[in-house]
Design a protein around this motif. Structure first.
Motif, PDB file in Angstrom:
ATOM      1  N   TYR A 191      27.970 -27.673   2.116  1.00 45.83           N
ATOM      2  CA  TYR A 191      27.808 -28.250   3.442  1.00 45.83           C
ATOM      3  C   TYR A 191      26.494 -27.755   4.040  1.00 45.83           C
ATOM      4  O   TYR A 191      26.002 -26.686   3.702  1.00 45.83           O
ATOM      5  CB  TYR A 191      28.916 -27.780   4.392  1.00 45.83           C
ATOM      6  CG  TYR A 191      30.315 -28.206   4.055  1.00 45.83           C
ATOM      7  CD1 TYR A 191      31.124 -27.437   3.219  1.00 45.83           C
ATOM      8  CD2 TYR A 191      30.862 -29.362   4.600  1.00 45.83           C
ATOM      9  CE1 TYR A 191      32.432 -27.807   2.939  1.00 45.83           C
ATOM     10  CE2 TYR A 191      32.163 -29.746   4.334  1.00 45.83           C
ATOM     11  CZ  TYR A 191      32.940 -28.956   3.502  1.00 45.83           C
ATOM     12  OH  TYR A 191      34.231 -29.342   3.230  1.00 45.83           O
ATOM     13  N   LEU A 227      29.924 -29.290  10.453  1.00 45.79           N
ATOM     14  CA  LEU A 227      29.608 -29.172   9.031  1.00 45.79           C
ATOM     15  C   LEU A 227      29.572 -30.567   8.427  1.00 45.79           C
ATOM     16  O   LEU A 227      30.497 -31.360   8.629  1.00 45.79           O
ATOM     17  CB  LEU A 227      30.679 -28.351   8.303  1.00 45.79           C
ATOM     18  CG  LEU A 227      30.520 -26.839   8.270  1.00 45.79           C
ATOM     19  CD1 LEU A 227      30.648 -26.250   9.656  1.00 45.79           C
ATOM     20  CD2 LEU A 227      31.555 -26.232   7.330  1.00 45.79           C
ATOM     21  N   LEU A 266      29.159 -32.663   4.780  1.00 41.85           N
ATOM     22  CA  LEU A 266      29.290 -32.466   3.342  1.00 41.85           C
ATOM     23  C   LEU A 266      28.113 -33.093   2.606  1.00 41.85           C
ATOM     24  O   LEU A 266      27.815 -34.276   2.781  1.00 41.85           O
ATOM     25  CB  LEU A 266      30.603 -33.074   2.857  1.00 41.85           C
ATOM     26  CG  LEU A 266      30.920 -32.893   1.383  1.00 41.85           C
ATOM     27  CD1 LEU A 266      31.143 -31.423   1.058  1.00 41.85           C
ATOM     28  CD2 LEU A 266      32.151 -33.709   1.012  1.00 41.85           C
ATOM     29  N   LEU A 326      26.308 -23.850   3.707  1.00 45.88           N
ATOM     30  CA  LEU A 326      27.566 -23.166   3.429  1.00 45.88           C
ATOM     31  C   LEU A 326      28.198 -23.725   2.162  1.00 45.88           C
ATOM     32  O   LEU A 326      28.307 -24.935   1.995  1.00 45.88           O
ATOM     33  CB  LEU A 326      28.545 -23.356   4.590  1.00 45.88           C
ATOM     34  CG  LEU A 326      28.228 -22.587   5.873  1.00 45.88           C
ATOM     35  CD1 LEU A 326      28.999 -23.176   7.038  1.00 45.88           C
ATOM     36  CD2 LEU A 326      28.562 -21.113   5.718  1.00 45.88           C
TER      37      LEU A 326
END
Lengths: 113, 113
Positions: free
Chosen positions: B35, B43, B45, B90
Motif C-alpha cells: 500500500y 491506504l 492498494l 506499507l
C-alpha cells in the motif's frame, strides 16, 4: 474514488471526553475492520465485524456495523492520551474480489492530557 | 511474535532511479500486500500477491511492479521513480480466510527528489 469516507478527518479532544468516528460507504461490505496506527508504525487491527447490526466492545471502545453493512462507527468513552493515533476502517467483499480490503480516508485523533 | 519487516524506514532517491522496497513476513501467510499512504487518502492498494509468483494489480499499480519469488518475501519496484511517488509505503501480510487480520510492517517513508 474513495469507497469508504471517514469523518471527522481530524479530532482533538480533552482527556475524559467521549467521541465517535464514522465510516460510511455506498457499497455493501461482507466484513469491516478497524485499525489504529501510531506514528512511525503500521496499522494494528482493533476489531472485525461481520454481521449487520453487530456491536462489539473492546474495553472503552465500542464498534458498530450498520444494519445494511454500508457503514460503521467507533465510539470511545472517556478518551485517554494513549488513544491518540490514526483510526482506519477497512471494508472487505467476500467471496473476495481480488482478495483485498478497501481502506477509509482515516481519522486522526489527538487526546490532550 | 508475528512480524512483518521492511528493508528501510527512510529512503531518499532521485527522479529516474530504480527503487526496490523489500518486505519479509515470518508467519507463513499466503497473501501479501503493498500500500501507499498519503494524508487524507488513507491506504491505497498498489499490488497484492496470493501465492508465490502470483500477483494482482490493486487500485494504483501504474509506475510500480512487484516480485514474489519466495513465500515470505514480497518486493515492490519503482521502475523510474518520480516525485509523485514520494509517500509512505506499507507492506502487509494476511493468512488465507475471508476476514483475516492484516499484519503491517512499520513502513518505508520514500522521498523522491
Amino acid at each position: 474514488t474513495q469507497l469508504l469516507e471517514q469523518s471527522p478527518q481530524f479530532l482533538s479532544i480533552q482527556e475524559g471526553e467521549n467521541l465517535t468516528v464514522y465510516c460510511n460507504s455506498s457499497s455493501v461490505f461482507s466484513s469491516l475492520q478497524w485499525y489504529r496506527q501510531e506514528p512511525g508504525e503500521g496499522p494494528v487491527l482493533l476489531v472485525t465485524v461481520v454481521t449487520g447490526g453487530e456491536v462489539k466492545k473492546l474495553k472503552r471502545l465500542t464498534f458498530q456495523f450498520g444494519d445494511a453493512r454500508k457503514d460503521s462507527s467507533l465510539h470511545i468513552t472517556a478518551a485517554q492520551p494513549g488513544d491518540t493515533g490514526l483510526y482506519l476502517c477497512a471494508g472487505g467483499y467476500h467471496p473476495n474480489t481480488g482478495n483485498q480490503f478497501y481502506f477509509g480516508t482515516g481519522t486522526s485523533l489527538t487526546v490532550i492530557p | 511474535d508475528v512480524k512483518v519487516t521492511q528493508s528501510s524506514r527512510y529512503l531518499v532517491k532521485r527522479t529516474g532511479e530504480k527503487v526496490f522496497l523489500e518486505c519479509v513476513q515470518d508467519m507463513d501467510h499466503e497473501n501479501m500486500f503493498w500500500y501507499r499512504q498519503d494524508p487524507g487518502l488513507g491506504l491505497r492498494l498498489i499490488y497484492f500477491s496470493y501465492d508465490v509468483k502470483m500477483k494482482e494489480k490493486g487500485d494504483i499499480p501504474e509506475g510500480y511492479s512487484v516480485s514474489r519469488e519466495k513465500k515470505e518475501r514480497f518486493s515492490l519496484i519503482l521502475e523510474s521513480a518520480s516525485t509523485n511517488q514520494t509517500s509512505m509505503y506499507l507492506c502487509a501480510s494476511r493468512p488465507e480466510g475471508a476476514a483475516g487480520e492484516q499484519f503491517f510492517g512499520p513502513g518505508t517513508r520514500l522521498t523522491v527528489l
